[in-house]
Design a protein around this motif. Sequence first.
Motif, mmCIF file in Angstrom:
data_model
loop_
_atom_site.group_PDB
_atom_site.id
_atom_site.type_symbol
_atom_site.label_atom_id
_atom_site.label_comp_id
_atom_site.label_asym_id
_atom_site.label_seq_id
_atom_site.Cartn_x
_atom_site.Cartn_y
_atom_site.Cartn_z
ATOM 1 N N LYS A 29 34.766 47.734 29.923
ATOM 2 C CA LYS A 29 35.818 48.639 30.359
ATOM 3 C C LYS A 29 37.141 48.317 29.685
ATOM 4 N N MET A 30 37.339 47.047 29.395
ATOM 5 C CA MET A 30 38.568 46.644 28.729
ATOM 6 C C MET A 30 38.352 45.279 28.093
ATOM 7 N N ASP A 31 39.264 44.912 27.233
ATOM 8 C CA ASP A 31 39.177 43.607 26.588
ATOM 9 C C ASP A 31 39.548 42.546 27.626
ATOM 10 N N VAL A 32 38.583 41.739 27.983
ATOM 11 C CA VAL A 32 38.770 40.774 29.050
ATOM 12 C C VAL A 32 39.111 39.410 28.459
ATOM 13 N N ALA A 33 40.269 38.915 28.811
ATOM 14 C CA ALA A 33 40.675 37.584 28.381
ATOM 15 C C ALA A 33 40.550 36.653 29.582
ATOM 16 N N SER A 34 40.031 35.477 29.347
ATOM 17 C CA SER A 34 39.834 34.550 30.455
ATOM 18 C C SER A 34 41.170 34.148 31.082
ATOM 19 N N GLU A 35 42.243 34.148 30.290
ATOM 20 C CA GLU A 35 43.556 33.820 30.843
ATOM 21 C C GLU A 35 43.983 34.868 31.864
ATOM 22 N N MET A 36 43.742 36.140 31.544
ATOM 23 C CA MET A 36 44.104 37.204 32.461
ATOM 24 C C MET A 36 43.291 37.097 33.754
ATOM 25 N N LEU A 37 42.003 36.823 33.638
ATOM 26 C CA LEU A 37 41.168 36.687 34.824
ATOM 27 C C LEU A 37 41.585 35.485 35.658
ATOM 28 N N SER A 38 41.967 34.436 35.009
ATOM 29 C CA SER A 38 42.428 33.255 35.720
ATOM 30 C C SER A 38 43.699 33.559 36.505
ATOM 31 N N ARG A 39 44.618 34.281 35.882
ATOM 32 C CA ARG A 39 45.858 34.650 36.563
ATOM 33 C C ARG A 39 45.586 35.601 37.724
ATOM 34 N N LEU A 40 44.662 36.539 37.521
ATOM 35 C CA LEU A 40 44.300 37.469 38.584
ATOM 36 C C LEU A 40 43.675 36.717 39.753
ATOM 37 N N ASN A 41 42.795 35.793 39.458
ATOM 38 C CA ASN A 41 42.160 34.996 40.499
ATOM 39 C C ASN A 41 43.195 34.163 41.247
ATOM 40 N N SER A 42 44.141 33.589 40.527
ATOM 41 C CA SER A 42 45.201 32.804 41.164
ATOM 42 C C SER A 42 46.057 33.680 42.075
ATOM 43 N N ALA A 43 46.369 34.878 41.620
ATOM 44 C CA ALA A 43 47.169 35.796 42.431
ATOM 45 C C ALA A 43 46.440 36.180 43.716
ATOM 46 N N LEU A 44 45.148 36.456 43.602
ATOM 47 C CA LEU A 44 44.373 36.798 44.792
ATOM 48 C C LEU A 44 44.289 35.613 45.758
ATOM 49 N N THR A 45 44.159 34.436 45.218
ATOM 50 C CA THR A 45 44.117 33.238 46.056
ATOM 51 C C THR A 45 45.424 33.048 46.794
ATOM 52 N N GLU A 46 46.535 33.222 46.106
ATOM 53 C CA GLU A 46 47.841 33.073 46.745
ATOM 54 C C GLU A 46 48.057 34.138 47.824
ATOM 55 N N GLU A 47 47.617 35.353 47.571
ATOM 56 C CA GLU A 47 47.739 36.413 48.577
ATOM 57 C C GLU A 47 46.921 36.063 49.823
ATOM 58 N N TRP A 48 45.719 35.549 49.618
ATOM 59 C CA TRP A 48 44.866 35.192 50.737
ATOM 60 C C TRP A 48 45.493 34.052 51.547
ATOM 61 N N LYS A 49 46.045 33.058 50.862
ATOM 62 C CA LYS A 49 46.701 31.943 51.553
ATOM 63 C C LYS A 49 47.895 32.437 52.368
ATOM 64 N N ALA A 50 48.677 33.338 51.798
ATOM 65 C CA ALA A 50 49.838 33.884 52.515
ATOM 66 C C ALA A 50 49.384 34.672 53.740
ATOM 67 N N TYR A 51 48.328 35.448 53.608
ATOM 68 C CA TYR A 51 47.796 36.219 54.731
ATOM 69 C C TYR A 51 47.341 35.292 55.851
ATOM 70 N N ARG A 52 46.583 34.250 55.511
ATOM 71 C CA ARG A 52 46.090 33.304 56.513
ATOM 72 C C ARG A 52 47.245 32.574 57.202
ATOM 73 N N HIS A 53 48.273 32.238 56.426
ATOM 74 C CA HIS A 53 49.440 31.558 56.988
ATOM 75 C C HIS A 53 50.135 32.453 58.010
ATOM 76 N N LEU A 54 50.366 33.699 57.663
ATOM 77 C CA LEU A 54 51.022 34.634 58.583
ATOM 78 C C LEU A 54 50.156 34.910 59.806
#
Length: 67
Positions: free
Chosen positions: A12-37
């Motif tokens: 679907k698009m040119d997938v760079a592992s750096e981009m996926l890593s950043r996306l995964n990190s962002a999702l992890t941070e969102e989940w942590k913030a949700y659990r904290h709240l």
Amino acid sequence: MAKEYAAYLKGKMDVASEMLSRLNSALTEEWKAYRHLLRIDEITRERLRRAATADDEAAFLRRFAIC
């Protein structure tokens, strides 16, 4: 999780592992913030419940106290 994103986005698009890593990190941070709240909300509700119970018990005892 990054591997799942790579499999989904393959072709679907040119997938760079750096981009996926950043996306995964962002999702992890969102989940942590949700659990904290969510935990803060649980603690607040418990404190309010206990305070209401203590006030009700004190009022009950004042009504029936022999003085």
